[in-house]
Write an enzyme that holds these catalytic residues in place. Structure first.
Site, mmCIF file in Angstrom:
data_model
loop_
_atom_site.group_PDB
_atom_site.id
_atom_site.type_symbol
_atom_site.label_atom_id
_atom_site.label_comp_id
_atom_site.label_asym_id
_atom_site.label_seq_id
_atom_site.Cartn_x
_atom_site.Cartn_y
_atom_site.Cartn_z
ATOM 1 C CG HIS A 185 -1.805 -1.159 1.382
ATOM 2 N ND1 HIS A 185 -1.368 -2.366 1.900
ATOM 3 C CD2 HIS A 185 -3.095 -1.330 1.036
ATOM 4 C CE1 HIS A 185 -2.387 -3.223 1.879
ATOM 5 N NE2 HIS A 185 -3.439 -2.625 1.357
ATOM 6 C CB ALA A 244 -11.212 -4.446 3.620
ATOM 7 C CD GLU A 278 2.702 -1.942 3.170
ATOM 8 O OE1 GLU A 278 3.633 -2.690 3.494
ATOM 9 O OE2 GLU A 278 1.802 -2.264 2.364
ATOM 10 C CG MET A 304 -6.625 3.009 3.541
ATOM 11 S SD MET A 304 -5.856 2.555 5.097
ATOM 12 C CE MET A 304 -7.106 3.079 6.279
HETATM 13 N N1 HPA Z 1 -11.582 3.555 5.657
HETATM 14 C C1 HPA Z 1 -10.560 3.302 4.826
HETATM 15 N N2 HPA Z 1 -10.145 2.077 4.521
HETATM 16 C C2 HPA Z 1 -10.810 1.045 5.070
HETATM 17 C C3 HPA Z 1 -11.898 1.237 5.945
HETATM 18 C C4 HPA Z 1 -12.305 2.551 6.243
HETATM 19 O O1 HPA Z 1 -13.260 2.811 7.013
HETATM 20 N N3 HPA Z 1 -12.311 -0.007 6.304
HETATM 21 C C5 HPA Z 1 -11.539 -0.897 5.656
HETATM 22 N N4 HPA Z 1 -10.607 -0.270 4.905
#
Ligand code: HPA
Length: 280
Positions: free
Chosen positions: A85, A115, A88, A213
């Site tokens: 990412h 996610a 990092e 992210m």
């Molecule tokens: N924000 C940003 N990135 C994420 C989130 C979030 O709430 N949940 C999982 N990845």
């Protein structure tokens, strides 16, 4: 003089080609919840990122880092178990190097998963969201710097980053496996901190449905080099300010694990349909 970024990409690609004979058609980046997707694949070869000189390796404790080469429903797939990412500390060019490398291995299609926090009030933790478009103006473009002419144009069109045909395939896949999906716009922020409630309001006002992210920069790099892109987010939590409890990485992980079975089913059926409709 050659371009430093392109030379590194080619060196890493050649290092993989010297070890692996597999020719993928579909690339897949496995986000939270899909960490054990290897079980859905007939894996024929694997390669640890650390064995590829210069390849970016995740600094996040416990993150896996390897390529899986194998078949999903007879479709040749390269999957990344672990990604790096921007937060990092890597340059954007390093963050998207693996995406570009999979394109150079021959993958014409890429499926991005992640996610993300739900920004749209109609979403619930555990929802799966097909990405229809993205907003990346809060992170640097991975295409900044001398253009890599070998890959794509200086000013690439981004009016359909998430391929229409692939979006239809994902919808059909969801129907076939009876998994309900949401759809929406993914907004990439730098992290590693979760956003503030004000930032999430900004995201919503700008048209974002989910905040994350990763992913959008990968989508841009893949689109630049002419790959067909699609993406699915696992909404692991409601974003900052939308629920009473503070955000917590553990909650993100727990939700991702809870819906992993549906997420895997959806991805597998999507790949099967890609094999049938696009490649077949
Ligand atoms: N924000 C940003 N990135 C994420 C989130 C979030 O709430 N949940 C999982 N990845």
């Amino acid at each position: 003089m050659g371009n430093r970024i392109y030379e590194k990409l080619i060196t890493c690609t050649n290092a993989v080609k010297s070890r692996i004979t597999f020719k993928p058609e579909v690339a897949l980046i496995l986000g939270s919840g899909l960490g054990d997707y290897a079980q859905e694949m007939d894996v024929v070869e694997t390669l640890e990122y650390s064995e590829i000189e210069g390849f970016p390796v995740s600094t996040v404790a416990g993150h896996q880092g390897r390529f899986l080469f194998g078949y999903v429903k007879d479709v040749p797939v390269v999957a990344m178990q672990g990604r790096v990412h921007y937060y990092e500390g890597y340059e954007m060019s390093d963050v998207v190097l693996p995406t570009r490398l999979m394109g150079l291995l021959g993958a014409k299609t890429i499926i991005l998963t992640n996610a993300a926090g739900g920004v749209n009030y109609n979403f619930r933790p555990g929802d799966l969201m097909m990405i229809t478009d993205h907003i990346t103006t809060t992170v640097p473009s991975p295409l900044i710097g001398p253009n890599l002419e070998e890959l794509g144009p200086r000013f690439p069109d981004m009016s359909e980053v998430y391929n229409k045909e692939l979006r239809e395939i994902i919808r059909e896949a969801a129907k076939n496996v009876k998994v309900s999906i949401q759809q929406g716009v993914y907004m990439q922020l730098t992290g590693p901190n979760y956003e503030t409630p004000a930032e999430i309001r900004m995201c919503r006002t700008m048209g974002g449905d989910a905040a994350g992210m990763s992913t959008a920069c990968e989508a841009m790099a893949a689109n630049h080099m002419g790959m067909d892109v699609c993406g699915i987010s696992c909404i692991t939590n409601m974003a900052a300010g939308m629920s009473a409890q503070p955000l917590d990485h553990k909650e993100v992980q727990e939700t991702a694990d809870r819906v992993a079975a549906d997420f895997k089913k959806l991805v597998t059926e999507t790949i099967r349909l890609i094999g049938e409709k696009k490649n077949g």
